[in-house]
Scaffold this motif. Structure first.
Motif, PDB file in Angstrom:
ATOM      1  N   PRO A   1     -31.212 -48.072  13.148  1.00 44.80           N
ATOM      2  CA  PRO A   1     -31.152 -48.256  11.691  1.00 44.80           C
ATOM      3  C   PRO A   1     -30.307 -47.218  10.943  1.00 44.80           C
ATOM      4  CG  PRO A   1     -33.363 -48.728  12.451  1.00 44.80           C
ATOM      5  CD  PRO A   1     -32.609 -48.186  13.642  1.00 44.80           C
ATOM      6  N   PRO A   2     -30.362 -45.918  11.268  1.00 36.34           N
ATOM      7  CA  PRO A   2     -29.479 -44.988  10.558  1.00 36.34           C
ATOM      8  C   PRO A   2     -27.999 -45.301  10.752  1.00 36.34           C
ATOM      9  CG  PRO A   2     -31.227 -43.797  11.700  1.00 36.34           C
ATOM     10  CD  PRO A   2     -31.287 -45.201  12.181  1.00 36.34           C
ATOM     11  N   VAL A   3     -27.622 -45.677  11.974  1.00 30.94           N
ATOM     12  CA  VAL A   3     -26.222 -46.016  12.242  1.00 30.94           C
ATOM     13  C   VAL A   3     -25.833 -47.265  11.464  1.00 30.94           C
ATOM     14  CG1 VAL A   3     -24.545 -46.553  14.032  1.00 30.94           C
ATOM     15  CG2 VAL A   3     -26.433 -44.989  14.528  1.00 30.94           C
ATOM     16  N   CYS A   4     -26.709 -48.257  11.463  1.00 32.65           N
ATOM     17  CA  CYS A   4     -26.451 -49.480  10.704  1.00 32.65           C
ATOM     18  C   CYS A   4     -26.261 -49.175   9.228  1.00 32.65           C
ATOM     19  CB  CYS A   4     -27.603 -50.463  10.912  1.00 32.65           C
ATOM     20  SG  CYS A   4     -27.517 -51.946   9.877  1.00 32.65           S
ATOM     21  N   ALA A   5     -27.111 -48.322   8.674  1.00 40.69           N
ATOM     22  CA  ALA A   5     -27.026 -47.987   7.256  1.00 40.69           C
ATOM     23  C   ALA A   5     -25.693 -47.342   6.909  1.00 40.69           C
ATOM     24  CB  ALA A   5     -28.181 -47.057   6.874  1.00 40.69           C
ATOM     25  N   VAL A   6     -25.235 -46.424   7.751  1.00 38.49           N
ATOM     26  CA  VAL A   6     -23.974 -45.723   7.486  1.00 38.49           C
ATOM     27  C   VAL A   6     -22.791 -46.677   7.568  1.00 38.49           C
ATOM     28  CG1 VAL A   6     -22.393 -43.991   8.414  1.00 38.49           C
ATOM     29  CG2 VAL A   6     -24.815 -43.443   8.128  1.00 38.49           C
ATOM     30  N   TYR A   7     -22.784 -47.553   8.555  1.00 31.31           N
ATOM     31  CA  TYR A   7     -21.681 -48.515   8.670  1.00 31.31           C
ATOM     32  C   TYR A   7     -21.658 -49.480   7.489  1.00 31.31           C
ATOM     33  CZ  TYR A   7     -19.827 -47.446  13.309  1.00 31.31           C
ATOM     34  OH  TYR A   7     -19.198 -46.849  14.370  1.00 31.31           O
TER      35      TYR A   7
END
Length: 689
Positions: free
Chosen positions: A465-471
């Protein structure tokens, strides 16, 4: 020896099965060798297949990269355990695949990148985000994707054919490694294309045979919810209760675990469902899916290998169409396996389960291998073994190539900034060897994991989820800067790791019938629900810190976000110095006359061509002086025609490769096809809602 191992030992391959297996290897190896001769002498060719793949190859490779042996074992096993609900993972992926083609790929193309961490470097600047995500991606590949597929392949080979598990796994790893090392992404995509057909044909044959054994779909719908799908242990319990007889505490505890869920033919479950609650499916799964399909190197690398944006979009449409199949060729056969062999697949008593498959928590994972052993005729069993090999190899080759791409382009070039193309090509191949070694060493550990599917999905919900949010924020909103993205990732990592360590400190989740003694925040907060919470936290942190710090200048963001994908002008990458000389370049000859720019460019092109010819002559002379073993190593690594000083990887991507212009006619067709696929997915979703 367990009952299943005894059954596998008695099942011998017929000579026709060996013919099918040999034919499979000949076809796949032949395609791999042929394709490995294409696009193998350059960094762009090895890592992006020369960006020359058509939509059929792209779509087939997207599907094959996702569908590993874990799907055949996991989807069929979950179908046998709880019905069609697990199909929601495949149906939701259809919509996210189209999101990849229509929103994310255009930005990736205009940014001109090889890898996803490289995109974040251009978008935010600095090195810390790029390096962090590169390392995280490699770790996730090795310890979740490779591990899951190896475990599932091991379950099939060991339990259905009785083969030596170590010999089979190592042989498959070596074969997948050879394809990846020899030809790069081109060989991987072409072998994926062949293996998709093998997978679909073999699985379709088994599906037809399975349905005919139970009277078609009507027979499945009629019998699955009734006692026909229960083991004798559960039937005996029900008969005793109805007769008013006393039952033992042991039977009272475990007998109900053999019953099928009454919502087995529904995709949407209650919000407090322990396996797949509907809020987690609608939102948490979407978050994890966006990370996997839109920012994961294994998937995006295939879309970037397309000839142009139209081919990339059409490839995602084809992959989305193929994602309609797993429900029918994997989940339904798993449910049928439970109907045909309830004593083996649906065992409820831990002692019986341990005797059957060695796992007291349950034996639903054997549903698909059992169908192969029991139902497939001579020759067809070899076909199904080829299907499982195709699924395993296509997934492994994709992971190997993408891992080597990330390590080479995002980590190694940071350590050795002046590394040549030859060095990068060799390092990429050697890193594949390292992945294989770690994967083999990890096999004994994953064999002891009983809840592999939830283990993998849990890790994904803790880290993705953190990676998804940043992208998502980085692509859609220019205001997000490096400070906000980095600290959002760090906060997300800390929160996710707290949940991960806390949950797995309890060990595996208690099996059916036993009391859950874990903390309520662990026992009652589903990992998909936690993913929603984690995504929200990271979004808030990223936005707040971005607004509290200096925004990125617009000159650094040209064509790096979805709103700016059509902007014209030269982009100045963050950290690079902008040229102050805006005047046209001119030169002066020996007589003092001004030389026009065109003449200078023509002279430079001629010098480059002359240098290339001289370099080729030097390479030929160099190769002639090498011993035979060194020539062989250079050929395997695809660097036999490269000079040690070449730096093609440092050149910017050609302007034509960064174009997102579309042929209007084909663009309309892809848009229409995307709508048709979404309607089909929505119909299936609504029918089984």
């Amino acid at each position: 020896m367990t009952i299943l191992e005894d059954l596998a030992a008695k099942s011998q391959l017929h000579w026709s099965d060996y013919i099918v297996l040999i034919a499979y290897f000949v076809i796949v190896i032949g395609v791999g060798i042929w394709s490995s001769c294409l696009n193998r002498g350059s960094v762009g060719g090895y890592f992006l297949a020369g960006r020359n793949m058509n939509w059929v190859l792209v779509g087939a490779s997207l599907f094959a990269s996702n569908i590993g042996s874990g799907h055949f074992i996991g989807l069929a096993g979950s179908g046998a355990a709880s019905g069609v609900a697990i199909s929601i993972f495949e149906l939701s992926a259809i919509f996210i695949l189209l999101l990849l083609g229509w929103v994310f790929v255009p930005v990736y193309i205009t940014s001109g990148v090889y890898t996803m961490p490289e995109y974040l470097k251009k978008r935010f600047g600095g090195e810390r985000i790029r390096v962090y995500l590169a390392v995280l991606a490699v770790i996730l590949y090795v310890f979740t994707k490779v591990s899951a597929d190896l475990f599932a392949g091991a379950v099939f080979i060991e339990q259905s054919l009785g083969w030596n598990i170590w010999g089979a796994i190592i042989a498959l790893l070596i074969l997948a490694m050879v394809f990846t090392i020899g030809g790069g992404l081109s060989a991987v995509i072409w072998t994926d294309f062949v293996q998709v057909f093998i997978m679909i044909i073999g699985a379709f044959v088994l599906m037809v045979i399975s349905f005919t054994r139970i009277g078609g779909y009507a027979g499945l719908e009629e019998k699955f919810l009734g006692p026909e799908a229960w083991p004798n242990f559960t039937r005996q319990y029900v008969d005793m209760v109805e007769a008013g007889q006393n039952v033992s505490d042991h039977m009272e505890t475990y007998a109900k675990c053999g019953m099928t869920n009454q919502n087995a033919f529904h995709l949407m479950r209650r919000a407090d469902d322990s396996s797949l609650p509907w809020p987690g499916i609608m939102f948490g799964l979407t978050i994890s899916s966006v990370w996997y399909w839109c920012s994961d190197q294994v998937i995006v690398q295939r879309a970037l290998a397309a000839k142009n944006l139209v081919h990339a979009k059409a490839g995602t449409v084809l992959a989305g169409s193929l994602k309609l199949l797993p429900m029918f060729i994997m989940v339904f056969p798993g449910m049928i396996s439970r109907l045909l062999y309830p004593e083996l697949v649906a065992c409820a008593d831990p002692d019986s389960c341990k005797e059957i498959c060695g796992n007291p928590a349950g034996c639903t994972n054997i549903a698909y291998p059992l169908l192969v052993v029991k139902l497939m005729p001579n020759g067809a069993r070899g076909l199904m073994l080829a299907v499982m090999m195709s699924a395993l190899m296509s997934s492994l080759t994709s992971i190997f190539n993408s891992s080597s791409t990330i390590f080479t382009m995002d980590i190694w070039r940071r350590l050795r900034k002046n590394s040549s193309d030859m060095e990068l090509m060799i390092v990429g191949r050697v890193f594949v060897l390292a992945i294989v070694a770690v994967s083999i060493a990890w096999i004994p550990i994953i064999q002891n994991i009983s809840e592999l599917f939830h283990y993998i999905q849990g890790i994904t919900s803790f880290l993705a989820p953190p990676v998804c949010a940043v992208y998502v924020l980085g692509i859609l909103w220019k205001r997000i800067n490096e400070q906000g993205a980095f600290w959002g990732l760090m906060v997300g990592l800390v929160v996710g790791m707290i949940r991960f360590i806390w949950e797995f400190s309890y060990g595996p989740a208690p099996p059916c019938g036993e009391e859950d003694t874990r903390h309520p925040l662990i026992a009652n907060v589903h990992y998909l629900h936690f993913g929603i919470l984690l995504f929200g936290i990271v979004v808030i942190v990223t936005i707040v810190i971005s607004f509290l710090t200096k925004p990125i200048d617009n000159k650094h963001l040209i064509r790096l976000t979805f709103p700016s994908r059509f902007e014209e002008g030269e982009r100045i990458d963050i950290g690079e110095t902008e040229s102050t000389d805006s005047k046209p370049k001119v030169g002066v000859n020996e007589e003092g006359s001004v030389i026009p720019l065109t003449e200078i460019n023509n002279k430079e092109e001629a010098d480059v061509q002359e240098a290339d010819l001289e370099g080729q002559e030097d390479v030929t002379a160099r190769n002639a002086s090498f011993p035979w073993y060194k020539k062989a190593i250079y050929w395997i690594c695809g660097v036999e025609n490269m000079t040690s000083s070449s730096h093609d990887s440092d050149k910017p991507v050609e302007e034509a490769d960064m174009s997102i212009e579309e042929d209007p006619r084909w663009s309309r067709w892809t848009n229409f096809s995307a709508v048709v696929v979404m309607i089909a997915a929505a119909f299936v979703w609504g029918f089984y809602a």
